[in-house]
Structures are given as structure tokens and as C-alpha cells.
Design an enzyme around this catalytic site. Structure first.
Site, PDB file in Angstrom:
ATOM      1  N   ASP A  52       0.830  -1.204   0.000  1.00  9.22           N
ATOM      2  CA  ASP A  52       0.000   0.000   0.000  1.00  9.22           C
ATOM      3  C   ASP A  52       0.867   1.258   0.000  1.00  9.22           C
ATOM      4  O   ASP A  52       1.804   1.374   0.787  1.00  9.22           O
ATOM      5  CB  ASP A  52      -0.908   0.001   1.230  1.00  9.22           C
ATOM      6  CG  ASP A  52      -1.821   1.218   1.263  1.00  9.22           C
ATOM      7  OD1 ASP A  52      -2.867   1.183   0.584  1.00  9.22           O
ATOM      8  OD2 ASP A  52      -1.487   2.199   1.954  1.00  9.22           O
ATOM      9  N   TYR A  57       2.670  10.314   0.181  1.00 10.87           N
ATOM     10  CA  TYR A  57       3.821   9.834   0.941  1.00 10.87           C
ATOM     11  C   TYR A  57       5.108  10.289   0.258  1.00 10.87           C
ATOM     12  O   TYR A  57       5.568   9.684  -0.717  1.00 10.87           O
ATOM     13  CB  TYR A  57       3.808   8.309   1.058  1.00 10.87           C
ATOM     14  CG  TYR A  57       2.557   7.724   1.682  1.00 10.87           C
ATOM     15  CD1 TYR A  57       1.696   8.509   2.442  1.00 10.87           C
ATOM     16  CD2 TYR A  57       2.238   6.384   1.501  1.00 10.87           C
ATOM     17  CE1 TYR A  57       0.547   7.973   3.008  1.00 10.87           C
ATOM     18  CE2 TYR A  57       1.098   5.840   2.072  1.00 10.87           C
ATOM     19  CZ  TYR A  57       0.248   6.640   2.817  1.00 10.87           C
ATOM     20  OH  TYR A  57      -0.886   6.104   3.378  1.00 10.87           O
TER      21      TYR A  57
END
Length: 313
Positions: A52, A57
Site C-alpha cells: 500500500d 507519501y
């Protein structure tokens, strides 16, 4: 490793998944890409097939690292990424404007170096954009073959009910751990009733439930996890010590690492398909994956639940 069907999809996912927020190198302290790649590869070697990630991010850096790690191993993994959130400096911006969704998806395909994404998730709701507009764009992208299945993250029960009137979703990704159990009241029953797989994040409470801290840690300047997870501050910190001691006792009895106990409590809850767990080293990935090969007893699950509720009130 145990595997389960994810909701109404044909995806067989490992009950322990790998979360890669730390590999963005912008929130959990600095990380070395070479070590992150080895960590992902070790996770795969240990039976984890659900990886994931998200554009938020590290401004897409986590996706780039995942793309490098899975090169030549695409058939071994189920790739899950997201839309609807991105980094703007230190700020997380939430937007589900149709034109942004399309750009984010195209950028994710490029960074991951894949032709199709297995599970595409709405990262956060956006109050400024009608959900129907966002869903219509996502359905266009799905029809174009850009992704296989649609999931959601951080949706409450009302939003879940709203979106399933528009389209099929196969998963929800909420925060869920022994230290965060809000979803048990309404959201988890809703997912069970509608055959929506649950992929938990924050399964180790941002690291608190690893049991590695004998005293309240002072996190590095680049480690901002305490801004997202409140468990590093009081009253949580003092209250969690009895729970952590219980985790250690159960781990000692089974001769297993402490994080395995917290992971198994999550993955053995009704309705949960996969517990996502982050890792920064190959050893951590291997140890976390091992939780998928054994289970807690019903008495141990109940004992942990009671200890958890004593903290949460």
C-alpha cells in the site's frame, strides 16, 4: 501466510500487508531508498502480497520506491495506491476534483511503472467537491483500464452509504488498532453488512505497540508521527503501559515478537481482511509477515480487548 478475498473482488490478499508511508522519507524520519527496496522485497519473499502506498507519501517518492522494488515481480504483488490527497510543502491538501484525480492516477502509474493499479483508493473525503463528480471520473478511469477495483479510506458510515449507492467498492482503509477502536461502533458493522473488506492502517499505533520503547521516546526532527498519532503524549502514554506489558507477556508465552501480538489482534477481528504494517528494514518486514502464520487464542483476544478498553474508556 494466510490469504483472504478482499470484499467482493477476486483479489486474494495477505492478512498482513506492507504500508509504505515511511518510505516517502518525509514523515517517519529519513530512509535510504536502497534499504526500503530490500525491505519491500523481503516482505514479498515472506508472503506479503499487498503493498500500500500513496502520492501523499513523500510527494510520490514512496510510489517510486515501490515501483523499483517490484520490477520483475509484478505478478507477485497487489498494488494499492490512492487519490485525493497530496503534499504542498508541509501541508497535506485534500482534493477530489476530477481533473486532479486523473492527473494523480496517471502520475502514479508512471512512478510505479505499472500498466494498471489493482486497488485504487480515495485517500480522504473532500467536502468541497461533490462526491458524485469524483466517482464519475473514477468510473471513467476504471473503464479505461487504469485500475481494477475501487476502495476508500477514512470514510465515515454516512459517506460509505453514500458512495455505495453510486458504485461498487471493495475495501475501506481506516485507522484501527488496540489504541484506536472508533470504527467498531458503526463503520465496521457497515462494512461487514456490505461485504466491504477492511484494511487497517496504524495497526501498531504509530509504533507504540511494538513494545520497543521503555520510556517515552524523543522523536527525531524529521520524525513527525506524533503529529498524526496522539499515543506518544499523555494521557495516552502512561495509560498504554499496562497494555504494552500484556503484549509482552503474550509474546513471551508464544516466543514471538511483540508486534506480532498487536498485529494478530487486529487481523483476527471480524470484518478485517488485512492489517497494514510499516517496516523500515528487511528484518522488520520478515517479523511482521510472520504474524500471518499463527493466531491468538480467543481468551488472549478478549484479554487484550479488555486492556484496550480500560485505556480508551
Amino acid at each position: 501466510m494466510e490469504y483472504k478475498k478482499l470484499g467482493a473482488s477476486d483479489l486474494e490478499v495477505s492478512v498482513v500487508g506492507l504500508g509504505t508511508w515511511a518510505m516517502g522519507s518525509d514523515f517517519y524520519g529519513k530512509t535510504e531508498d536502497s534499504k526500503s527496496i530490500l525491505t519491500i522485497q523481503q516482505a514479498i519473499d515472506s508472503g506479503i502480497n499487498l503493498i500500500d502506498t500513496a502520492p501523499a507519501y513523500g510527494g510520490g517518492h514512496s510510489e517510486e520506491v515501490v515501483g523499483k522494488a517490484i520490477e520483475g515481480r509484478r505478478d507477485d504483488v497487489i498494488i494499492a495506491t490512492k487519490c485525493g490527497a497530496y503534499r504542498k510543502g508541509e501541508e497535506f491538501v485534500k482534493s477530489l476534483k476530477p481533473e486532479l484525480i486523473r492527473k494523480q492516477l496517471e502520475d502514479s502509474l508512471t512512478r510505479l511503472n505499472v500498466e494498471v493499479i489493482d486497488l485504487y483508493q480515495i485517500h480522504w473525503p473532500d467536502k468541497e467537491t461533490p462526491l458524485e463528480d469524483s466517482v464519475n471520473e473514477l468510473l471513467k478511469l476504471k473503464k479505461e483500464g487504469k485500475f481494477k477495483y475501487l476502495g476508500i479510506s477514512n470514510f465515515d458510515e454516512d459517506l460509505i452509504s453514500e458512495i455505495i449507492e453510486m458504485t461498487d467498492i471493495v475495501s475501506l482503509q481506516p485507522q484501527y488498532s488496540l489504541l484506536s477502536r472508533d470504527i467498531e461502533e458503526d463503520i465496521l458493522p457497515c462494512c461487514i453488512e456490505n461485504n466491504i473488506g477492511v484494511i487497517s492502517y496504524g495497526s501498531l499505533g504509530g509504533g507504540i505497540l511494538t513494545g520497543k520503547y521503555n520510556q517515552k521516546p524523543v522523536l527525531g526532527q524529521d520524525d513527525k508521527r506524533d503529529t498524526f498519532y496522539p499515543f506518544y503524549d499523555n494521557p495516552y502514554w502512561d495509560k498504554t503501559q499496562s497494555l504494552i506489558n500484556l503484549l509482552k507477556e503474550i509474546a513471551h508465552k508464544h516466543e514471538k515478537p511483540v508486534p506480532n501480538v498487536a498485529i494478530n489482534w487486529i487481523r483476527q477481528q471480524q470484518g478485517v481482511t488485512t492489517a497494514l504494517v510499516g517496516a523500515k528494514t528487511p528484518k522488520q518486514a520478515e517479523q511482521n509477515a510472520a504474524a500471518g502464520g499463527w493466531k491468538l487464542s480467543e481468551d488472549e483476544l478478549e484479554e487484550l480487548s479488555k486492556a484496550s478498553k480500560n485505556i480508551l474508556g
